[in-house]
Motif scaffolding. Structure first.
Motif: not given
Length: 391
Positions: A121-137, A211-219
């Motif tokens: 459970p360390a990796y899940d779908t919510v975490g994947l979507l957060g990583v996608l958001t970070f990569a697409f930024q 340009v704002p700094p990249p958001p900090q999130h839990s992932y």
């Protein structure tokens, strides 16, 4: 929001193994990303299998260069979900094109270390979507295709040039008005022919906001750990390539040294065995010489006695010490004599010198004498403390 019954029905139709965990993971992803919706689709997977699968399709919000966009994606969940990572794709619309990068190929499939290192459970779908958001930024996966109508100057408006809020969504980045648009623009520009349009018309000569700094999130920690792992693997592979020959030579030398040590041990064992055999031979040789000397002395004494005596009787040379030993000796002689008689009788019968009836008569008599002699001899040997003689 989809109901629990419909979601459970989709999970059953897609034949997921871990229904409860999959349902919980999907519901958590839908609650965090409301623009996604589950659908049951017939999909051709990369392993050439075709089957129904639960697909989470829709858009995810991405802040790119100070503006908020909605990137269309699709997640196809496997039968082992959530213990196996989903197949993730960028799904551009007709007026978009995929921007190929190290994370997205020409078919739109997404490749991330997060997917390779998937461990529920360390990796899940919510975490994947957060990583996608970070990569697409950092690298937007799509851009708008320029149409003929895009050359028309847009009408001015009092609205701000960068969309914000939930009612002003664009599924792709909009070009900055203060920069010229190249022939193949990397970011979409608003036009009237596309299915997606910018809800606000940009001002002319309006400077771009900072340009704002990249958001900090839990992932962030998960992404950082994933990137560190990928870098460590690349460094380890390069070190292995450069040091591979040295390591192979060292291993071969270790094998040769082990073989030489084994051979040395074997040689020492052979040498020790040869020394032991030599000592045994020396001892046996000494005993042999001693027995030989005793035998020569005995022969010399017998020769002197034979020279003084006129007749040598063999019976006088073998004289039992006690009557019991004499009885044992006599019965032993009878036993051997009966064996000889039976042998000669058998030979005579074969040559038809005697008849069968006479042969049986004598054999019966001699066998009886032989039996009595053996029993008497063994009884005497038992009294004398000697081992028994058996046929």
């Amino acid at each position: 929001m989809i109901s629990d019954d419909n979601l459970s029905s989709m999970i059953k139709q897609s034949k997921m193994i871990y229904e409860d965990k999959a349902k919980s993971d999907i519901k958590e992803a839908l609650s965090n990303y409301t623009d996604l919706s589950p659908k049951l689709k017939y999909h051709h997977f990369p392993d050439n299998s075709r089957r129904n699968a639960v697909c989470l399709s829709g858009t995810i919000p991405v802040t790119y260069r100070g503006s908020k966009y909605h990137i269309p994606i699709a997640l196809y969940l496997t039968e082992n979900h959530p213990y196996s990572p989903p197949y993730t794709y960028v799904t551009p619309t007709s007026n978009m094109k995929i921007k190929v990068s190290e994370h997205v190929n020409e078919e739109g499939r997404i490749f991330l270390p997060y997917l390779n290192e998937w461990r529920f459970p360390a990796y899940d779908t919510v975490g994947l979507l957060g990583v996608l958001t970070f990569a697409f930024q950092e690298k937007c996966p799509v851009f708008q295709v320029k149409n003929s109508t895009s050359s028309q100057p847009p009408a001015t408006s009092s609205n701000p040039p960068y969309p914000v809020g939930s009612n002003s969504r664009t599924p792709y980045p909009i070009g900055h008005p203060s920069f010229p648009t190249p022939s193949n623009p990397p970011y979409p520009t608003p036009n009237s022919d596309t299915g997606y349009r910018a809800p606000y018309q940009p001002y002319t000569n309006v400077p771009a906001p900072p340009v704002p700094p990249p958001p900090q999130h839990s992932y962030a920690s998960s992404i950082r750990a994933s990137l560190i792992t990928a870098i460590e693997e690349r460094i380890a592979n390069r070190l292995k390539q450069k040091l591979g020959k040295v390591i192979d030579d060292s291993q071969r030398l270790d094998v040769c040294i082990n073989e030489m040590r084994l051979g040395q041990k074997m040689l020492r064992d052979f040498n020790d065995k040869a020394d032991r055999d030599q000592r045994d031979l020396d001892l046996q040789l000494a005993v042999y010489k001693e027995r030989k000397q005793e035998l020569e002395e005995s022969l010399e004494k017998y020769s002197q006695r034979s020279a003084n005596a006129d007749n040598d009787d063999i019976d006088t040379c073998i004289e039992p010490v006690t009557p019991l030993h004499r009885q044992i000796f006599e019965n032993y002689a009878i036993d051997l004599t009966m064996d000889d008689l039976i042998y000669h009788l058998t030979d005579a019968l074969k040559r038809r010198v005697i008849s069968l009836q006479l042969f049986l008569t004598y054999v019966r008599q001699f066998s009886r004498k032989k039996f009595v002699a053996i029993v008497t001899m063994n009884k005497g040997r038992e009294r004398a403390g000697l081992p028994q003689i058996t046929e």
